[in-house]
Scaffold this motif. Structure first.
Motif, PDB file in Angstrom:
ATOM      1  N   GLU A 205       0.829  -1.207   0.000  1.00 45.58           N
ATOM      2  CA  GLU A 205       0.000   0.000   0.000  1.00 45.58           C
ATOM      3  C   GLU A 205       0.866   1.261   0.000  1.00 45.58           C
ATOM      4  OE1 GLU A 205      -3.551  -1.793  -0.408  1.00 45.58           O
ATOM      5  OE2 GLU A 205      -3.297   0.364  -0.193  1.00 45.58           O
ATOM      6  N   GLN A 206       1.902   1.255   0.827  1.00 45.23           N
ATOM      7  CA  GLN A 206       2.773   2.429   0.912  1.00 45.23           C
ATOM      8  C   GLN A 206       3.463   2.694  -0.412  1.00 45.23           C
ATOM      9  OE1 GLN A 206       5.830   2.106   3.889  1.00 45.23           O
ATOM     10  NE2 GLN A 206       6.810   4.022   3.310  1.00 45.23           N
ATOM     11  N   HIS A 207       3.926   1.640  -1.050  1.00 47.50           N
ATOM     12  CA  HIS A 207       4.643   1.821  -2.311  1.00 47.50           C
ATOM     13  C   HIS A 207       3.729   2.392  -3.389  1.00 47.50           C
ATOM     14  CE1 HIS A 207       7.334   1.302  -5.630  1.00 47.50           C
ATOM     15  NE2 HIS A 207       6.520   0.451  -6.216  1.00 47.50           N
ATOM     16  N   PHE A 208       2.494   1.914  -3.462  1.00 48.29           N
ATOM     17  CA  PHE A 208       1.596   2.426  -4.495  1.00 48.29           C
ATOM     18  C   PHE A 208       1.180   3.862  -4.216  1.00 48.29           C
ATOM     19  CE2 PHE A 208       1.479  -1.758  -6.249  1.00 48.29           C
ATOM     20  CZ  PHE A 208       1.124  -1.569  -7.576  1.00 48.29           C
ATOM     21  N   ARG A 209       1.076   4.229  -2.946  1.00 50.08           N
ATOM     22  CA  ARG A 209       0.810   5.636  -2.622  1.00 50.08           C
ATOM     23  C   ARG A 209       1.960   6.515  -3.109  1.00 50.08           C
ATOM     24  NH1 ARG A 209      -1.119   3.586   2.387  1.00 50.08           N
ATOM     25  NH2 ARG A 209       0.842   4.201   3.406  1.00 50.08           N
ATOM     26  N   GLU A 210       3.187   6.019  -2.923  1.00 52.39           N
ATOM     27  CA  GLU A 210       4.355   6.781  -3.356  1.00 52.39           C
ATOM     28  C   GLU A 210       4.455   6.839  -4.879  1.00 52.39           C
ATOM     29  OE1 GLU A 210       7.224   5.928   0.521  1.00 52.39           O
ATOM     30  OE2 GLU A 210       7.513   4.797  -1.329  1.00 52.39           O
ATOM     31  N   LYS A 215       6.400  10.248  -5.712  1.00 52.70           N
ATOM     32  CA  LYS A 215       7.593  10.200  -4.863  1.00 52.70           C
ATOM     33  C   LYS A 215       8.605   9.181  -5.372  1.00 52.70           C
ATOM     34  CE  LYS A 215       5.316  11.731  -0.606  1.00 52.70           C
ATOM     35  NZ  LYS A 215       4.973  11.359   0.798  1.00 52.70           N
ATOM     36  N   VAL A 216       8.114   8.102  -5.972  1.00 51.73           N
ATOM     37  CA  VAL A 216       8.982   7.104  -6.598  1.00 51.73           C
ATOM     38  C   VAL A 216       8.440   6.839  -7.993  1.00 51.73           C
ATOM     39  CG1 VAL A 216       9.650   6.031  -4.409  1.00 51.73           C
ATOM     40  CG2 VAL A 216       7.684   5.143  -5.656  1.00 51.73           C
ATOM     41  N   HIS A 217       9.267   6.251  -8.846  1.00 55.20           N
ATOM     42  CA  HIS A 217       8.865   6.071 -10.236  1.00 55.20           C
ATOM     43  C   HIS A 217       9.062   4.645 -10.744  1.00 55.20           C
ATOM     44  CE1 HIS A 217       8.514  10.433 -10.509  1.00 55.20           C
ATOM     45  NE2 HIS A 217       9.704  10.510  -9.925  1.00 55.20           N
ATOM     46  N   THR A 218       9.627   3.766  -9.903  1.00 54.73           N
ATOM     47  CA  THR A 218       9.914   2.404 -10.337  1.00 54.73           C
ATOM     48  C   THR A 218       9.155   1.406  -9.478  1.00 54.73           C
ATOM     49  OG1 THR A 218      12.143   3.076 -10.984  1.00 54.73           O
ATOM     50  CG2 THR A 218      11.730   0.705 -10.759  1.00 54.73           C
ATOM     51  N   PRO A 219       8.375   0.512 -10.083  1.00 55.88           N
ATOM     52  CA  PRO A 219       7.649  -0.489  -9.301  1.00 55.88           C
ATOM     53  C   PRO A 219       8.615  -1.419  -8.561  1.00 55.88           C
ATOM     54  CG  PRO A 219       6.812  -0.377 -11.555  1.00 55.88           C
ATOM     55  CD  PRO A 219       8.086   0.413 -11.521  1.00 55.88           C
TER      56      PRO A 219
END
Length: 306
Positions: A205-210, A215-219
């Motif tokens: 969840e945190q990664h997809f919010r970012e 905030k981030v661009h790479t899965p």
């Protein structure tokens, strides 16, 4: 070892880091077996904390010490067997060793020489922390005969050595199942597996919010989620699959599609922008991915949704 809780891929790597002789350890096959009394000569000996990326069985015929697995400390005493799984935090402390055999193996070795679907028959291999099992003398004698034969075959030069050892490992695993794990089901195991699943979901969840916020661009890959919890990637995948009934890849795909469908309902967001926010390098890649999972294109979905 320089770093606390350092992950090690093999027993050979662990012994090298601890300054323990590695002459008896096979570094290449994914399987090791040796008698600890041939390696440990000075006592007491206490290891640094480590997280191994392999399975291990420790058969204590005559030895004393302590074994730490995660937050539990167990006394090592004669007539016991210890099983540990990839990813557990561990420390071992030896006070004396007269007769003790250690077997380690990785999942690749299991699936190549034991069975492709090894967890079906030996689901106890998925457990988090197994209490030391005290064997009856007759039980230990049977197990000892098996690991002695495995040791002999492992040291031999038969062209079928690994297949023979694999077959003997099946017998060993079946005997341990007969003695201790006939009714074991990893789905109902508590605590650590549940925490692993919960933490994975939080990371997802945190990664997809970012991603969506820019905030981030790479899965993240499956390996990245494993690294976040200091777990072997195969172990994390197994825990997630068995606890939730879905693979990590399916969790990631479902999350990607859920976020994509929400954003596609915002007419102010171009499909190219949605693709970029979800980490796709090209809008065409996103369209193909979306169509694979939804059976319609993003544009068709947007039209239907609106």
């Amino acid at each position: 070892m320089q770093n606390s809780h350092q992950s090690v891929k093999s027993l050979h790597e662990l012994y090298e880091k601890l300054g323990i002789p590695v002459d008896l350890i096979d570094a290449a096959s994914g399987f090791t077996i040796h008698y600890l009394q041939q390696t440990f000569k000075e006592f007491p000996f206490t290891s640094e904390p480590f997280r191994p990326n392999y399975f291990s069985f420790l058969f204590i015929k005559e030895a004393f010490g302590k074994y730490t697995i995660d937050d539990q400390v167990f006394d090592i005493k004669p007539g016991t067997v210890y099983f540990t799984n990839p990813g557990n935090y561990r420390i071992f402390e030896w006070h004396s060793i007269t007769d003790t055999c250690l077997i380690t193996f990785n999942e690749g070795y299991l699936k190549e020489y034991v069975h492709q679907d090894v967890y079906r028959d030996f689901s106890y291999l998925l457990t988090e922390t197994i209490l030391p099992r005290v064997m009856q003398p007759a039980q230990f004698e049977m197990i000892e005969q098996l690991y002695q034969q495995i040791h002999r075959e492992h040291l031999g030069d038969s062209p079928y050595k690994h297949k023979i050892v694999g077959s003997l490992m099946v017998a060993l695993l079946l005997k341990l199942k007969e003695y201790f794990f006939q009714d074991y089901n990893p789905i109902y195991e508590g605590n650590r597996s549940s925490q692993i699943v919960k933490t994975f979901k939080q990371h997802l969840e945190q990664h997809f919010r970012e991603l969506i916020s820019g905030k981030v661009h790479t899965p993240l890959r499956v390996q990245d989620y494993a690294d976040k919890q200091h777990l072997h990637v195969n172990y994390l995948s197994t825990v997630i699959s068995n606890k939730t009934g879905k693979s990590i890849g399916t969790w990631i795909a479902d999350k990607t599609m859920a976020e994509a469908k929400v954003m596609l309902q915002d007419v102010n967001l171009a499909i190219k922008e949605i693709a970029n926010r979800l980490g796709f390098l090209e809008a065409a890649h996103f369209s193909n991915y979306f169509k694979k999972h939804a059976q319609i294109s993003p544009a068709e979905y947007r039209k239907q949704a609106l």
